[in-house]
Design a protein around this motif. Structure first.
Motif, PDB file in Angstrom:
ATOM      1  N   PRO A  10       0.809  -1.712   0.422  1.00 31.43           N
ATOM      2  CA  PRO A  10      -0.161   0.025   0.389  1.00 31.43           C
ATOM      3  C   PRO A  10       1.294   0.844  -0.394  1.00 31.43           C
ATOM      4  O   PRO A  10       2.118   1.338   0.241  1.00 31.43           O
ATOM      5  N   ILE A  11       0.316   2.342  -0.791  1.00 31.14           N
ATOM      6  CA  ILE A  11       1.199   3.417  -0.062  1.00 31.14           C
ATOM      7  C   ILE A  11       1.420   3.468   0.776  1.00 31.14           C
ATOM      8  O   ILE A  11       0.253   4.381   1.474  1.00 31.14           O
ATOM      9  N   ASP A  12       2.616   4.293   0.924  1.00 31.76           N
ATOM     10  CA  ASP A  12       2.667   4.685   2.928  1.00 31.76           C
ATOM     11  C   ASP A  12       3.394   6.224   2.478  1.00 31.76           C
ATOM     12  O   ASP A  12       3.894   7.222   2.489  1.00 31.76           O
ATOM     13  N   GLU A  13       2.098   6.804   2.917  1.00 32.89           N
ATOM     14  CA  GLU A  13       1.523   8.957   3.312  1.00 32.89           C
ATOM     15  C   GLU A  13       2.813   8.630   3.992  1.00 32.89           C
ATOM     16  O   GLU A  13       3.163   9.803   3.676  1.00 32.89           O
ATOM     17  N   ALA A  14       3.067   7.745   5.200  1.00 33.30           N
ATOM     18  CA  ALA A  14       4.269   8.943   6.596  1.00 33.30           C
ATOM     19  C   ALA A  14       5.650   9.055   5.012  1.00 33.30           C
ATOM     20  O   ALA A  14       5.939   9.954   5.622  1.00 33.30           O
ATOM     21  N   LYS A  15       5.892   7.841   4.079  1.00 33.58           N
ATOM     22  CA  LYS A  15       6.954   8.571   3.432  1.00 33.58           C
ATOM     23  C   LYS A  15       6.807   9.601   2.718  1.00 33.58           C
ATOM     24  O   LYS A  15       7.788   9.924   2.203  1.00 33.58           O
ATOM     25  N   LEU A  16       6.021   9.530   1.787  1.00 30.65           N
ATOM     26  CA  LEU A  16       5.246  10.277   0.561  1.00 30.65           C
ATOM     27  C   LEU A  16       5.813  11.654   1.852  1.00 30.65           C
ATOM     28  O   LEU A  16       6.209  12.444   1.143  1.00 30.65           O
ATOM     29  N   PHE A  17       4.808  12.160   2.533  1.00 30.90           N
ATOM     30  CA  PHE A  17       4.676  13.312   2.807  1.00 30.90           C
ATOM     31  C   PHE A  17       6.354  13.548   4.495  1.00 30.90           C
ATOM     32  O   PHE A  17       5.394  14.035   5.091  1.00 30.90           O
ATOM     33  N   SER A  18       6.596  13.066   4.965  1.00 28.64           N
ATOM     34  CA  SER A  18       7.985  13.021   5.997  1.00 28.64           C
ATOM     35  C   SER A  18       8.209  14.502   5.747  1.00 28.64           C
ATOM     36  O   SER A  18       8.141  14.892   4.806  1.00 28.64           O
ATOM     37  N   ALA A  19       7.675  15.250   6.611  1.00 25.58           N
ATOM     38  CA  ALA A  19       8.313  15.819   6.853  1.00 25.58           C
ATOM     39  C   ALA A  19       9.979  16.445   7.808  1.00 25.58           C
ATOM     40  O   ALA A  19      10.159  17.159   7.478  1.00 25.58           O
ATOM     41  N   GLU A  20      10.771  15.101   7.463  1.00 31.75           N
ATOM     42  CA  GLU A  20      12.028  15.435   7.301  1.00 31.75           C
ATOM     43  C   GLU A  20      12.530  15.254   6.202  1.00 31.75           C
ATOM     44  O   GLU A  20      12.245  15.195   4.667  1.00 31.75           O
ATOM     45  N   ARG A  21      13.706  16.367   6.392  1.00 26.63           N
ATOM     46  CA  ARG A  21      14.480  17.165   5.505  1.00 26.63           C
ATOM     47  C   ARG A  21      15.716  17.218   5.129  1.00 26.63           C
ATOM     48  O   ARG A  21      16.136  17.077   6.512  1.00 26.63           O
ATOM     49  N   SER A  22      16.717  17.494   3.976  1.00 30.39           N
ATOM     50  CA  SER A  22      18.187  17.507   4.565  1.00 30.39           C
ATOM     51  C   SER A  22      18.511  18.552   4.555  1.00 30.39           C
ATOM     52  O   SER A  22      17.922  19.070   3.706  1.00 30.39           O
ATOM     53  N   PRO A  23      18.858  19.467   5.432  1.00 27.27           N
ATOM     54  CA  PRO A  23      19.290  20.477   5.227  1.00 27.27           C
ATOM     55  C   PRO A  23      20.844  21.051   4.538  1.00 27.27           C
ATOM     56  O   PRO A  23      20.896  22.215   3.924  1.00 27.27           O
ATOM     57  N   ALA A  24      21.611  19.921   3.926  1.00 28.78           N
ATOM     58  CA  ALA A  24      22.515  20.636   2.678  1.00 28.78           C
ATOM     59  C   ALA A  24      21.383  21.157   1.663  1.00 28.78           C
ATOM     60  O   ALA A  24      20.391  20.514   1.475  1.00 28.78           O
ATOM     61  N   PRO A  25      22.309  21.554   1.035  1.00 27.25           N
ATOM     62  CA  PRO A  25      21.998  22.869  -0.216  1.00 27.25           C
ATOM     63  C   PRO A  25      21.696  21.348  -1.435  1.00 27.25           C
ATOM     64  O   PRO A  25      22.265  20.162  -1.567  1.00 27.25           O
ATOM     65  N   VAL A  26      20.394  22.049  -2.391  1.00 32.32           N
ATOM     66  CA  VAL A  26      20.086  20.948  -3.548  1.00 32.32           C
ATOM     67  C   VAL A  26      21.699  21.204  -4.124  1.00 32.32           C
ATOM     68  O   VAL A  26      22.108  21.844  -4.702  1.00 32.32           O
ATOM     69  N   LYS A  27      22.154  19.406  -4.792  1.00 34.58           N
ATOM     70  CA  LYS A  27      23.390  19.702  -5.630  1.00 34.58           C
ATOM     71  C   LYS A  27      22.807  19.598  -6.963  1.00 34.58           C
ATOM     72  O   LYS A  27      22.179  18.424  -7.585  1.00 34.58           O
ATOM     73  N   ILE A  28      23.093  20.390  -7.806  1.00 36.92           N
ATOM     74  CA  ILE A  28      22.825  20.774  -9.612  1.00 36.92           C
ATOM     75  C   ILE A  28      23.858  20.219 -10.489  1.00 36.92           C
ATOM     76  O   ILE A  28      25.356  21.157 -10.640  1.00 36.92           O
ATOM     77  N   LEU A  29      24.031  19.166 -10.980  1.00 38.29           N
ATOM     78  CA  LEU A  29      24.918  19.553 -12.034  1.00 38.29           C
ATOM     79  C   LEU A  29      24.545  20.256 -13.594  1.00 38.29           C
ATOM     80  O   LEU A  29      23.275  19.931 -14.001  1.00 38.29           O
ATOM     81  N   LEU A  30      24.986  20.458 -14.356  1.00 40.61           N
ATOM     82  CA  LEU A  30      25.150  21.007 -15.741  1.00 40.61           C
ATOM     83  C   LEU A  30      25.946  20.593 -16.387  1.00 40.61           C
ATOM     84  O   LEU A  30      27.012  20.711 -16.592  1.00 40.61           O
ATOM     85  N   LEU A  31      25.255  20.610 -17.446  1.00 36.81           N
ATOM     86  CA  LEU A  31      26.046  20.211 -19.133  1.00 36.81           C
ATOM     87  C   LEU A  31      25.533  20.456 -20.440  1.00 36.81           C
ATOM     88  O   LEU A  31      24.149  21.595 -19.646  1.00 36.81           O
ATOM     89  N   TYR A  32      26.746  20.957 -21.106  1.00 35.35           N
ATOM     90  CA  TYR A  32      26.135  21.549 -22.324  1.00 35.35           C
ATOM     91  C   TYR A  32      27.032  21.281 -23.085  1.00 35.35           C
ATOM     92  O   TYR A  32      27.728  20.072 -23.357  1.00 35.35           O
ATOM     93  N   GLY A  33      26.498  21.847 -24.569  1.00 36.59           N
ATOM     94  CA  GLY A  33      27.004  20.953 -26.091  1.00 36.59           C
ATOM     95  C   GLY A  33      27.639  21.267 -26.321  1.00 36.59           C
ATOM     96  O   GLY A  33      27.334  21.043 -28.148  1.00 36.59           O
ATOM     97  N   SER A  34      28.750  21.804 -26.720  1.00 33.63           N
ATOM     98  CA  SER A  34      29.384  22.912 -27.913  1.00 33.63           C
ATOM     99  C   SER A  34      30.658  23.260 -26.667  1.00 33.63           C
ATOM    100  O   SER A  34      31.084  23.206 -26.151  1.00 33.63           O
ATOM    101  N   LEU A  35      31.402  23.263 -27.710  1.00 31.72           N
ATOM    102  CA  LEU A  35      33.076  22.815 -27.439  1.00 31.72           C
ATOM    103  C   LEU A  35      33.408  24.428 -27.848  1.00 31.72           C
ATOM    104  O   LEU A  35      34.282  24.234 -28.064  1.00 31.72           O
TER     105      LEU A  35
END
Length: 238
Positions: free
Chosen positions: A16-41
């Motif tokens: 069954p869908i576990d709403e406790a996991k889906l809507f958990s209030a716990e969250r990481s305090p770390a900043p989100v990490k974003i990788l950027l890729l570009y397509g030209s040299l």
């Protein structure tokens, strides 16, 4: 609906869908990490300049960014997986919570340089799936009139890589007119759209990253794993 009415279901693997996991209030305090890729040299690559502009905006929103330089990355199948540039790219794909892909449109499509980077990132590395459940924003630059061929293709690839591609996107026509002599993007509605896309990417990433493991936990894969386990047990008993 009872499991008795679904004879094709493996009852041990359907949960069954576990709403406790889906809507958990716990969250990481770390900043989100974003990788950027570009397509030209090219030395003055507008896809690179667009990702640099995007990185500044992402960092304003609190994200940590890294940009991969595709120079020196071999063509897929033209080198071994232990090539230093391949290892660098794959490590960044594992490191990040989300990605930005920005390609020029060339001959009505994304560039081979862009596609080669995506092709070097596998769906699975041993037990790790480096892209599954991560967010993705797509952008393109064009030398002529506005087009959406490259972003549409990258959306297809994002789905194939099991990423959550955000609804918004950016297409910058006549890109050579949109950047000043200091390689900064000029103020315009096109720049505003880039801001919109990066803002949306950070929001989606914050929402999903602490729940991505649960969001991509699938019945079919649990079933496959259970069957493999049973097979091993049966072999031991022979």
């Amino acid at each position: 609906m009872s499991l008795n009415d679904m004879p094709n279901i493996d009852a041990e693997c359907l949960q069954p869908i576990d709403e406790a996991k889906l809507f958990s209030a716990e969250r990481s305090p770390a900043p989100v990490k974003i990788l950027l890729l570009y397509g030209s040299l090219r030395s003055r690559s507008f896809s690179r300049l667009a990702t640099e502009e995007a990185a500044r905006i992402l960092e304003f929103f609190g994200a940590e960014t890294r940009t991969f330089n595709p120079s020196g990355l071999p063509l897929p199948d033209d080198a071994e997986e232990d090539h230093p540039k391949v290892q660098e790219l794959r490590a960044l794909a594992q490191w990040c919570d989300g990605m930005v892909w920005c390609s020029p449109e060339r001959h009505g499509a994304m560039t081979g340089i862009m596609k080669a980077q995506i092709d070097w990132i596998p769906l699975a590395m041993q037990s790790i799936r480096p892209t599954q459940g991560k967010t993705l924003a797509v952008m393109q630059v064009s030398g002529g009139s506005q087009s959406f061929n490259a972003v549409n293709q990258m959306r297809v690839l994002g789905r194939w890589m099991r990423m959550v591609t955000i609804p918004n996107q950016s297409s910058i026509p006549k890109a050579w007119l949109e950047f000043d002599d200091n390689d900064r993007m000029k103020p315009s509605s096109l720049y505003d759209r880039v801001v919109d896309v990066m803002e949306e990417l950070v929001k989606f990433t914050l929402l999903l990253r602490d729940r991505s493991d649960y969001l991509v936990d699938r019945y079919s894969e649990r079933k496959e794993s259970a069957e493999e386990f049973r097979k091993r047990i049966d072999q031991r008993s022979m």
